[in-house]
Design a protein around this motif. Structure first.
Motif, PDB file in Angstrom:
ATOM      1  N   SER A 246       0.822  -1.195   0.000  1.00  0.00           N
ATOM      2  CA  SER A 246       0.000   0.000   0.000  1.00  0.00           C
ATOM      3  C   SER A 246       0.869   1.264   0.000  1.00  0.00           C
ATOM      4  O   SER A 246       0.556   2.257  -0.665  1.00  0.00           O
ATOM      5  CB  SER A 246      -0.887  -0.036   1.241  1.00  0.00           C
ATOM      6  N   PHE A 250       1.222   4.227  -2.710  1.00  0.00           N
ATOM      7  CA  PHE A 250       1.175   5.661  -2.380  1.00  0.00           C
ATOM      8  C   PHE A 250       2.332   6.394  -3.062  1.00  0.00           C
ATOM      9  O   PHE A 250       2.150   7.452  -3.674  1.00  0.00           O
ATOM     10  CB  PHE A 250       1.225   5.864  -0.860  1.00  0.00           C
ATOM     11  N   THR A 253       1.713   6.422  -6.967  1.00  0.00           N
ATOM     12  CA  THR A 253       0.635   7.335  -7.380  1.00  0.00           C
ATOM     13  C   THR A 253       1.069   8.781  -7.174  1.00  0.00           C
ATOM     14  O   THR A 253       0.825   9.648  -8.018  1.00  0.00           O
ATOM     15  CB  THR A 253      -0.660   7.047  -6.596  1.00  0.00           C
ATOM     16  N   ARG A 279      -6.464  14.582  -7.208  1.00  0.00           N
ATOM     17  CA  ARG A 279      -5.885  13.238  -7.024  1.00  0.00           C
ATOM     18  C   ARG A 279      -4.951  13.220  -5.810  1.00  0.00           C
ATOM     19  O   ARG A 279      -4.923  12.252  -5.047  1.00  0.00           O
ATOM     20  CB  ARG A 279      -5.071  12.816  -8.263  1.00  0.00           C
ATOM     21  N   GLN A 282      -6.963  12.907  -2.746  1.00  0.00           N
ATOM     22  CA  GLN A 282      -7.485  11.537  -2.582  1.00  0.00           C
ATOM     23  C   GLN A 282      -6.414  10.585  -2.078  1.00  0.00           C
ATOM     24  O   GLN A 282      -6.671   9.739  -1.222  1.00  0.00           O
ATOM     25  CB  GLN A 282      -7.994  11.003  -3.919  1.00  0.00           C
ATOM     26  N   GLU A 283      -5.224  10.710  -2.631  1.00  0.00           N
ATOM     27  CA  GLU A 283      -4.164   9.771  -2.253  1.00  0.00           C
ATOM     28  C   GLU A 283      -3.725  10.012  -0.806  1.00  0.00           C
ATOM     29  O   GLU A 283      -3.452   9.068  -0.067  1.00  0.00           O
ATOM     30  CB  GLU A 283      -2.986   9.911  -3.231  1.00  0.00           C
ATOM     31  N   ARG A 286      -6.383   8.449   1.327  1.00  0.00           N
ATOM     32  CA  ARG A 286      -6.256   6.988   1.385  1.00  0.00           C
ATOM     33  C   ARG A 286      -5.161   6.604   2.381  1.00  0.00           C
ATOM     34  O   ARG A 286      -5.346   5.726   3.234  1.00  0.00           O
ATOM     35  CB  ARG A 286      -5.925   6.438  -0.014  1.00  0.00           C
ATOM     36  N   ASP A 289      -6.466   7.167   5.868  1.00  0.00           N
ATOM     37  CA  ASP A 289      -7.429   6.138   6.298  1.00  0.00           C
ATOM     38  C   ASP A 289      -6.708   4.863   6.685  1.00  0.00           C
ATOM     39  O   ASP A 289      -7.043   4.208   7.664  1.00  0.00           O
ATOM     40  CB  ASP A 289      -8.423   5.818   5.169  1.00  0.00           C
ATOM     41  N   GLU A 290      -5.704   4.495   5.884  1.00  0.00           N
ATOM     42  CA  GLU A 290      -5.040   3.211   6.126  1.00  0.00           C
ATOM     43  C   GLU A 290      -4.131   3.237   7.339  1.00  0.00           C
ATOM     44  O   GLU A 290      -4.040   2.264   8.080  1.00  0.00           O
ATOM     45  CB  GLU A 290      -4.232   2.792   4.890  1.00  0.00           C
TER      46      GLU A 290
END
Ligand code: PMV
Ligand code: MG
Length: 363
Positions: A246, A250, A253, A279, A282-283, A286, A289-290
């Motif tokens: 993940s 990251f 991206t 974008r 958003q990244e 993410r 959140d993780e």
């Protein structure tokens, strides 16, 4: 009456536009912009040996004494000023010279009643102190050497820091910054000396000027909460997560977003730039959140939503967790900008009258 010699240097604060967190890993690029608020450092002679440091953020001037090339006697509140002076002293010592008695005073427009906005005050004070003390000591250092000294100073306090803030404070304007391996540069300075560390190529390190975006206004919102970049970055660098697929995603991206955003800036492609900034938001979300880092506070989420609702793009700037967020909004739509500011205020986010700073001089 003896006249005192005085040298004054200023360095601007900064905003991360894209690429934060990923840029901490050597070889990854971020986009930053310098802002029209700054740290001012004034150096004059002192009557006693050592260095007297005063700041509009600390209650009183504190005298530091030299001991084996390091300054002792402070309480840590001016650590970035101290390490910046020590970095210049290291270079002078290699040339057989010593720092004369100094009085160093610091003022900031990057704070509000002693609270930091999160606009890179530590980086700016480091860059301005290196520049002022070096000039006072008669060293003619080009921008690249001043940046390198500032990075060596900062890496001794926080080796994880990417140095993006130092690059923006040194060069001003909009830049793409790729971080060197800080462990490598510290090692070169330790084993081969500071002079050599200023001369030798630093793998991965690159600074490139970028054009300002076309037809878009950069708006800044302050959450009012100071955040600790060091503890957020430490949270991310918990071993297990950094090895995860993940995190690799990251990094990939983010590299793609930053690369595309640089292309959009260079091509003057406003819609693509807005797309890339969305974008980037958003990244980061993410990642947040993780790992549960706390990059997005309710204020920063509200800041982003308000900008996107009028067709703009927005994200936290830097480590998040408070400090500032940025938005890119249609420069020809003052009504939209006012509407976004209104929504920010309702969410407890203060629109700051901060503008991108012009490019600095490179002598
Ligand atoms: O919160 P700031 O403005 O100090 O930015 C931190 C940016 C990070 O990429 C998270 C850390 C760094 O050193 O680059
Ligand atoms: Mg921050």
């Amino acid at each position: 009456m003896t006249s005192r010699r005085t040298v004054v240097r200023r360095a601007p604060g900064k905003l991360y536009v894209a690429g934060e967190y990923a840029v901490v890993e050597p070889g990854n690029t971020a986009i930053l912009v310098a802002v029209d608020r700054c740290i001012t450092v004034t150096v004059t002679d002192a009557d006693h040996t050592g260095v007297v440091i005063s700041s509009d953020l600390t209650a009183r001037a504190v005298r530091h004494r030299w001991l084996d090339g390091r300054l002792t006697g402070g309480d840590g509140s001016t650590a970035h000023v101290v390490t910046a002076i020590e970095a210049v002293a290291d270079l002078l010592a290699e040339r057989g010279l010593a720092v004369p008695p100094l009085s160093v005073s610091v003022t900031s427009t990057l704070h509000d009643n002693g609270r930091k906005y999160g606009l890179g005050s530590s980086g700016a004070v480091t860059v301005a102190t290196v520049a002022a003390v070096a000039a006072y000591c008669g060293l003619q250092l080009p921008a690249d050497a001043r940046f390198r000294l500032a990075l060596l100073a900062t890496a001794r306090i926080d080796p994880k820091g990417s140095g993006g803030d130092l690059a923006a404070s040194t060069w001003g304007g909009w830049i793409a910054y790729r971080a060197p391996d800080r462990a490598f540069v510290l090692d070169v300075a330790r084993r081969r000396g500071v002079e050599e560390a200023l001369r030798t190529p630093w793998p991965d390190f690159e600074v490139r000027r970028l054009p300002a975006p076309h037809g878009l206004s950069l708006e800044v919102g302050w959450t009012g909460n100071p955040a600790s970049t060091t503890s957020l970055v430490r949270g991310l660098h918990r071993r297990a997560w950094r090895d995860s697929p993940s995190y690799q995603k990251f990094l990939e991206t983010t590299a793609d977003v930053v690369h595309a955003a640089i292309g959009a800036l260079e091509a003057g492609d406003r819609e693509d730039l807005l797309h890339q900034i969305r974008r980037a938001r958003q990244e980061l979300a993410r990642l947040d959140d993780e790992v549960g880092l706390g990059i997005f506070t309710p204020g920063l989420t509200a800041l982003c939503d308000a900008a996107e609702d009028v067709g703009g793009a927005a994200k936290p700037s830097g480590a998040g967790g408070g400090d500032c967020g940025i938005a890119l909004l249609d420069a020809d739509a003052p009504h939209d900008i006012a509407h976004v500011h209104g929504r920010w205020a309702a969410a407890g986010v203060l629109p700051l009258p901060v503008r991108p700073a012009p490019e600095g001089n490179e002598e």
